[in-house]
Design a protein around this motif. Structure first.
Motif, PDB file in Angstrom:
ATOM      1  N   GLY A  63      -0.750   4.378   0.899  1.00 39.46           N
ATOM      2  CA  GLY A  63      -1.532   4.517   2.038  1.00 39.46           C
ATOM      3  C   GLY A  63      -0.984   4.477   3.406  1.00 39.46           C
ATOM      4  O   GLY A  63      -1.553   3.921   4.256  1.00 39.46           O
ATOM      5  N   SER A  64       0.186   3.968   3.503  1.00 41.07           N
ATOM      6  CA  SER A  64       1.225   3.492   4.366  1.00 41.07           C
ATOM      7  C   SER A  64       1.915   4.615   4.866  1.00 41.07           C
ATOM      8  O   SER A  64       2.917   5.100   3.962  1.00 41.07           O
ATOM      9  CB  SER A  64       2.050   2.213   4.378  1.00 41.07           C
ATOM     10  OG  SER A  64       2.863   2.139   5.380  1.00 41.07           O
ATOM     11  N   THR A  65       2.089   5.150   6.135  1.00 47.06           N
ATOM     12  CA  THR A  65       3.190   6.157   6.484  1.00 47.06           C
ATOM     13  C   THR A  65       4.649   5.758   6.244  1.00 47.06           C
ATOM     14  O   THR A  65       5.318   6.492   6.396  1.00 47.06           O
ATOM     15  CB  THR A  65       2.934   6.408   7.967  1.00 47.06           C
ATOM     16  OG1 THR A  65       2.935   5.083   8.720  1.00 47.06           O
ATOM     17  CG2 THR A  65       1.574   7.287   8.320  1.00 47.06           C
ATOM     18  N   ASP A  89      -0.260   4.429  13.800  1.00 47.68           N
ATOM     19  CA  ASP A  89       0.680   5.202  14.376  1.00 47.68           C
ATOM     20  C   ASP A  89       0.129   5.738  15.719  1.00 47.68           C
ATOM     21  O   ASP A  89       0.856   6.438  16.564  1.00 47.68           O
ATOM     22  CB  ASP A  89       0.877   6.626  13.669  1.00 47.68           C
ATOM     23  CG  ASP A  89       1.829   6.263  12.130  1.00 47.68           C
ATOM     24  OD1 ASP A  89       2.394   5.146  12.334  1.00 47.68           O
ATOM     25  OD2 ASP A  89       1.966   7.070  11.374  1.00 47.68           O
ATOM     26  N   THR A 137      -3.254   3.814  10.119  1.00 49.84           N
ATOM     27  CA  THR A 137      -1.813   3.692   9.621  1.00 49.84           C
ATOM     28  C   THR A 137      -1.112   2.787  10.935  1.00 49.84           C
ATOM     29  O   THR A 137       0.170   2.669  10.606  1.00 49.84           O
ATOM     30  CB  THR A 137      -0.899   4.361   9.154  1.00 49.84           C
ATOM     31  OG1 THR A 137      -0.982   5.640   9.856  1.00 49.84           O
ATOM     32  CG2 THR A 137      -1.591   5.249   7.888  1.00 49.84           C
ATOM     33  N   GLY A 178      -3.932  -0.225   6.628  1.00 48.56           N
ATOM     34  CA  GLY A 178      -3.498   0.879   6.078  1.00 48.56           C
ATOM     35  C   GLY A 178      -4.380   1.881   5.496  1.00 48.56           C
ATOM     36  O   GLY A 178      -5.663   1.769   5.747  1.00 48.56           O
ATOM     37  N   PRO A 182      -0.443   9.566   4.019  1.00 49.70           N
ATOM     38  CA  PRO A 182      -1.297   9.587   5.262  1.00 49.70           C
ATOM     39  C   PRO A 182      -0.706  10.068   6.562  1.00 49.70           C
ATOM     40  O   PRO A 182       0.422   9.877   6.872  1.00 49.70           O
ATOM     41  CB  PRO A 182      -1.589   8.126   5.511  1.00 49.70           C
ATOM     42  CG  PRO A 182      -0.738   7.331   4.760  1.00 49.70           C
ATOM     43  CD  PRO A 182      -0.205   8.360   3.779  1.00 49.70           C
ATOM     44  N   ASN A 183      -1.259  10.749   7.385  1.00 50.98           N
ATOM     45  CA  ASN A 183      -0.960  11.314   8.838  1.00 50.98           C
ATOM     46  C   ASN A 183       0.300  12.049   8.524  1.00 50.98           C
ATOM     47  O   ASN A 183       1.433  11.904   9.136  1.00 50.98           O
ATOM     48  CB  ASN A 183      -0.800  10.175   9.829  1.00 50.98           C
ATOM     49  CG  ASN A 183      -0.656  10.663  11.233  1.00 50.98           C
ATOM     50  OD1 ASN A 183      -1.104  11.927  11.340  1.00 50.98           O
ATOM     51  ND2 ASN A 183      -0.200  10.040  11.908  1.00 50.98           N
ATOM     52  N   ASN A 229       0.784  -1.212  -0.019  1.00 49.47           N
ATOM     53  CA  ASN A 229       0.029   0.159  -0.207  1.00 49.47           C
ATOM     54  C   ASN A 229       0.827   1.181   0.016  1.00 49.47           C
ATOM     55  O   ASN A 229       1.115   1.937   0.979  1.00 49.47           O
ATOM     56  CB  ASN A 229      -0.742  -0.017   1.285  1.00 49.47           C
ATOM     57  CG  ASN A 229      -1.850   1.166   1.053  1.00 49.47           C
ATOM     58  OD1 ASN A 229      -1.960   1.684   0.198  1.00 49.47           O
ATOM     59  ND2 ASN A 229      -2.917   1.044   1.915  1.00 49.47           N
ATOM     60  N   SER A 275      -3.798   8.508  11.143  1.00 46.71           N
ATOM     61  CA  SER A 275      -2.744   8.031  12.444  1.00 46.71           C
ATOM     62  C   SER A 275      -3.067   6.777  12.974  1.00 46.71           C
ATOM     63  O   SER A 275      -2.412   5.872  13.364  1.00 46.71           O
ATOM     64  CB  SER A 275      -2.537   8.866  13.358  1.00 46.71           C
ATOM     65  OG  SER A 275      -3.655   9.087  14.261  1.00 46.71           O
TER      66      SER A 275
END
Lengths: 291, 358, 428
Positions: free
Chosen positions: A149-151, C406, C404, C253, A238-239, A146, C401
């Motif tokens: 979509g993944s940090t 976090d 994912t 995710g 993301p984030n 992903n 957050s």
């Protein structure tokens, strides 16, 4: 040197570029500096002078801290990668292999595409499960990643896009530089017993240094300047994992309508870029000249 | 201090670039310690030949023997030879010392040995004060000496030089010319030297290989090349000003007849060097075996001599190198004479020399 | 308002005459619109605007496709700041507070005051008018209104041994059925996920709002100054999203909005949660049997209202405003609302549109289109506050957050609530 321009003409020639510079560079920069000491007004909240408040908020802005860390990783990652790839491609294209013309075109193609188009291509490439990347992974029996979509992977994915987009242009500079390396220097090194790798690292690479410095400066500026793909592909997410400084400024200023804080961030960016430019020019002055 | 030279032999070398054959069956040899010059006009294949000897390029056919060993398939680095390039090929980003010691560094020579070798060539080439400079900070002559030092430091028995003096001014060229010749003698190294400058070739070499259009025209000592040119090309290429070439129709044979000359004089070209011509003053003493007349077209003052350009009735041009007190004027009709030993005869058809018996 | 409608006729005539007089003066309109779904929206907008221009030859109109919703708002605000705004624009319903605060729009109820105008404003579903009003005035007219619905692949349901006519209604059912719908290949890699709920960015926040509604809460209040991000309903909703990933019902995710319809069409997701605005696109491209259901809910059905409204910008002449009102009336007429709905899947925002023969026919042919309308009573307003972009970003960060990995749900929503309160404190 004893021929002088008429003073009137000299004045006219100076005024035009100077006024453009003032109108589009100096005035906005000073205006941003001034705005950064005021808070954001609206029909419901009048703007007022707040001194260093915006800067204080900046120091405590966790999001900014992450954005700066992202920007640093992004710049330090994309610049050497793009340079390395550009040199590799230039060597390949400059070699006596067949179809170098086709290679040259295909390596240069990404440069000709607008960043937004590039971003859309990669958006499809990265789409988990349905994109090309996932299909390639599945050929090897690997699960889809992903990417956006993944940090863990979003920033790296953005860096790959930037490198892909930029390396082709840098390749052209390196190709010109490679073709300017005198053949007899390489011959001289070969006669002394240097193999291809030694010849490259002892002779060719040092001679490419002026090009490398030039390209590095451009790549570094682009690392801060080009955020179109971020806007199209992740919007910094993301984030916040893929948010870069200029994207953050764009978001704060235009989406959040917080002109005061946007101005404050702009001042920060100008300071960072100014410092980098100073360092680069210092290096350029000292290291770039041979003849 | 001497670095024993090696012999070099080139046998039947051919080389083509695409469809163009640039070397056509070239052969010659040189003794250890000898100084051989490959001489010829631009494009005659001499530089190509040098690159084949160096191993930077591969020959299409033929053999190259260095010290009696066939080096076909041996890489340039393993042929144990050095090369000086036309524009020196100094590494611009390295200091003089780094340039000179580059080969030693590649071969991982110990630091002490490197320092010793460096000191030796620096002294030999008078570069002691320049070791920390970059090539861009040196004059052309200094750069040339660095290039020589880089070749000499490795004590290679064979050194190839590709027009090493062509970028220098005339005075420096003469200076370095003698330096190179002295090094060759002093160190005993074999030198193969490429030039298009015949005076350079004549002044430095033990032997000269004169090339034209990919072939060897003549191989001999400088004196042989000068005195007995093998072809019209050799005659015209060697010597300044070049050998005069005359149609038989313009030449009056000697009074005692054509003894010793070929029967078909009309099929011959006469070659006479400008310095072998002299003015024949009617009625005055002195004789000449052959004479030719013409009108003075131009007079050039060269310091030690006058060059007098004469146009014959058939339109050919002769140059006389004249050192007499009386100088003909433009427009005068004069007679030039020369002696039988100074006469070179060439076949009109083949361009090769025809012996003239005395 | 009701007062007028009973004896409307003479007044309507008078109003029409008055308006007619105003409209006679030529106006050049610029009309910004976004496209947020995979639909032939641009072509339909062009069609509708040209029709209006043909009917009103004294006016001109220039439709400008300005990107997605966020980009269109940014562009419109920037143009307004530069003194050159469009006269009419379709912008997010939730941007009302920002637009009011920036003082760039006019209250439509201030400029459209005839009884006929008021009848027009009363003709929409009340649910869609809720976020068009602020401080007693009407600032917007519903246009491309939507709500997310649950699209599912009936073939995939059959293959999993599930009843294709009985989609999941609750979160528990979603997880239970979803586990059966997830398919893996020989390497253990998932080739089909049970479901797909976008959770990134603004769209992710919109979907999340629906989850919260189904747990009996609403993320923001009508005032635009209060938010309820750290409620138990929020935490439960985040935990539901995590559970979907843990149970391998949904990919772990971040999940993007844009790829969602495509993932459904390519069989990569057996069901998706996305806007009704994608209905036409899916209908056109699905090569399998598919259905639409209510969004599965936590404690019962629940969904966010969403989509865009028509706004009139302040910096316009009276003629332009009059023309703009006339244009909006045209765009939202029952016939055109029906056309727009059929072309895209957006919910026609007025009941009488649904009564038209073309709409009846459409629904008969594509019964899936009716689900959104039926779900409407359970829909609440989308997350909207003053400083909308900034405050939504806090919510987005909290969701991202958590999904994912976090941050944990409670801490994430607490941080977002705190930051939101900090910003909104000035407005209370």
């Amino acid at each position: 040197m004893n021929k002088r321009l008429p003073i009137g003409l000299a004045f006219v020639l100076l005024v035009l570029p100077c006024s453009l510079l003032v109108a589009f560079t100096h005035y906005p920069a000073l205006r941003a500096l001034a705005n950064s000491f005021w808070n954001n007004g609206s029909s419901r909240r009048p703007s007022k002078f707040v001194g260093w408040d915006n800067y204080r908020a900046m120091m405590e802005d966790d999001r900014l801290a992450q954005v700066l860390a992202n920007s640093a990783i992004y710049a330090l990652g994309t610049v050497p990668l793009a340079i390395g790839l550009a040199i590799g491609m230039a060597l390949l294209v400059n070699s006596k292999l067949p179809a170098t013309g086709l290679m040259r075109l295909s390596f240069f193609m990404p440069t000709m595409l607008p960043m937004v188009a590039v971003a859309n291509i990669w958006l499809f490439f990265y789409a988990p499960g349905i994109g090309l990347a996932s299909q390639i992974l599945s050929v090897f029996g690997l699960p889809p990643i992903n990417f956006l979509g993944s940090t863990d992977t979003s920033l790296a994915s953005m860096m790959v896009v930037a490198v892909w987009k930029e390396a082709g242009l840098f390749m052209i500079f390196y190709l010109a530089a490679l073709q300017a390396v005198p053949a007899n220097l390489k011959d001289a090194a070969r006669l002394e017993g240097a193999g291809h790798v030694r010849v490259f690292f002892d002779v060719v690479l040092p001679l490419l240094r002026p090009t490398t410095i030039f390209v590095a400066v451009n790549a570094l500026i682009n690392a801060f300047r080009l955020v179109d793909h971020i806007i199209v592909m992740t919007r910094g997410g993301p984030n916040n994992s893929s948010a870069l400084l200029l994207y953050y400024i764009y978001e704060v200023t235009f989406a959040h309508r917080d002109f005061a804080y946007g101005a404050t961030l702009t001042v920060l960016m100008v300071v960072i870029l100014g410092a980098m430019a100073a360092v680069q020019f210092w290096i350029l002055d000292r290291k770039a000249h041979y003849q | 201090m001497t670095q024993a030279g090696v012999s070099l032999e080139v046998r039947g070398i051919r080389k083509s670039w695409g469809p163009v054959e640039v070397l056509k069956d070239v052969s010659f040899g040189i003794e250890p310690g000898g100084f051989l010059t490959l001489l010829g006009p631009s494009g005659c294949g001499k530089s190509t030949l040098l690159r084949l000897i160096s191993g930077l390029d591969e020959a299409g056919a033929g053999q190259i023997l260095i010290g009696g060993r066939d080096v076909s398939g041996v890489s340039a680095a393993d042929r144990n030879l050095g090369m000086v390039f036309q524009n020196y090929a100094l590494f611009p980003h390295m200091t003089v010392a780094e340039n000179i010691a580059y080969g030693l560094r590649i071969r991982r020579v110990s630091k002490a040995a490197k320092q010793k070798a460096l000191a030796r060539v620096a002294e030999l080439m008078a570069l002691g004060d320049l070791l920390d400079r970059k090539p861009a900070q040196l004059s052309g002559g200094q750069q040339q000496r660095v290039a020589l030092a880089r070749v000499l430091v490795s004590e290679r028995p064979l050194v190839l030089m590709d027009e090493p003096l062509s970028n220098l001014d005339a005075k420096l060229r003469v200076e370095i010319r003698s330096e190179i010749r002295a090094l060759n003698k002093k160190l005993g190294i074999t030198v193969v030297y490429v030039t298009h400058d015949q005076s350079e070739a004549l002044s430095m070499s033990d032997s000269v290989v004169l090339m034209n259009a990919g072939r060897v025209v003549q191989h001999g000592t400088p004196m042989e090349l000068y005195r007995t040119p093998a072809t019209v090309f050799a005659a015209s290429f060697i010597g300044t000003p070049p050998t005069n070439l005359l149609d038989a129709a313009d030449v009056r044979p000697p009074g005692d007849g054509a003894a010793g000359l070929p029967a078909d004089l009309a099929g011959c070209i006469f070659g006479v060097r400008p310095e072998a011509l002299h003015l024949v003053v009617p009625g005055a003493a002195g004789r000449a075996d052959f004479t030719a007349s013409g009108r003075v077209a131009a007079v050039e003052y060269e310091g030690s001599v006058f060059l007098i350009h004469v146009e014959t009735p058939s339109g050919a041009r002769l140059v006389l190198s004249h050192s007499g007190a009386e100088v003909p004027q433009e427009g005068d009709t004069i007679t030039l004479g020369w002696d039988r030993p100074a006469t070179h005869l060439f076949s009109k058809e083949t361009g090769t020399a025809i012996p003239v018996s005395a | 308002m009701r007062l007028y409608t009973t004896s409307a006729l003479p007044l309507v005539l008078g109003g029409a005459l008055g308006l007619g007089a105003g409209a006679a003066a030529a106006a050049d309109l610029e009309f910004y619109f976004p496209v947020g779904v995979n639909a032939p929206a641009v072509a339909t907008i062009d069609e509708l605007t040209s029709e209006w221009a043909a009917q009103n030859p004294e006016h001109t109109i220039k439709p400008v496709y300005a990107g997605n919703y966020e980009e269109t708002t940014t562009k419109a605000l920037t143009a307004a700041a530069a003194g050159n705004p469009p006269q009419v624009a379709v912008l997010l319903a939730i941007d009302i507070f920002t637009l009011v605060e920036e003082d760039v729009i006019v209250a439509i109820s201030d400029i459209a005051t005839t009884p006929e105008d008021e009848a027009w404003m009363d003709s929409f579903f009340p649910g869609f008018m809720k976020d068009a009003r602020f401080e007693g005035k009407t600032y917007a007219i519903p246009f491309q209104r939507s709500t997310p619905v649950f699209y599912y692949n009936k073939d995939a349901f059959r293959a999993a041994g599930l009843d294709p006519e009985d989609p999941p209604e609750t979160w528990d059912e979603m997880i239970e059925m979803g586990k059966k719908l997830t398919v893996k290949d020989a390497n253990g890699n998932v080739t089909q996920w049970g479901t797909r709920i976008p959770n990134l960015g603004l769209a992710g926040a919109w979907m999340f709002g629906g989850l919260v509604v189904s747990k009996g809460d609403v993320l923001s209040a009508d005032s635009g100054t209060e938010v309820s991000i750290d409620s138990p309903a929020s935490i439960a909703s985040l935990e539901f999203l995590l559970e979907l990933a843990e149970e391998e019902v949904m990919a772990p995710g971040g999940i993007s909005w844009g790829d969602t319809p495509k993932a459904f069409l390519e069989g990569q997701a057996a069901s998706i949660w996305t806007s009704t605005g994608n209905l036409a696109f899916i209908n056109e491209n699905a090569d399998f049997d598919w259905g639409v259901g209510f969004l599965p809910g936590g404690d019962g059905p629940g969904a966010p209202a969403g989509g865009g409204n028509l706004y009139v910008f302040k910096d316009a002449t009276d003629e332009e405003r009059a023309a703009a009102i006339d244009f909006m009336k045209f765009m939202t007429s029952p016939e055109n609302a029906a056309r727009w709905s059929i072309a895209t899947g957006y919910v026609a925002p007025r009941p009488d549109a649904w009564e038209l023969p073309i709409m009846q026919e459409y629904v008969a042919e594509l019964p899936q289109a009716r689900v959104a309308l039926e779900q409407l009573p359970y829909a609440e307003r989308e997350f909207a506050t003053f400083q909308r972009a900034k405050v939504t970003q806090f919510l987005v960060e909290a969701i991202e957050s958590v999904v994912t990995g976090d941050a944990d749900p409670a801490a994430a929503v607490e941080a977002a609530q705190e930051k939101a309160d900090d910003v909104l404190g000035d407005y209370r």
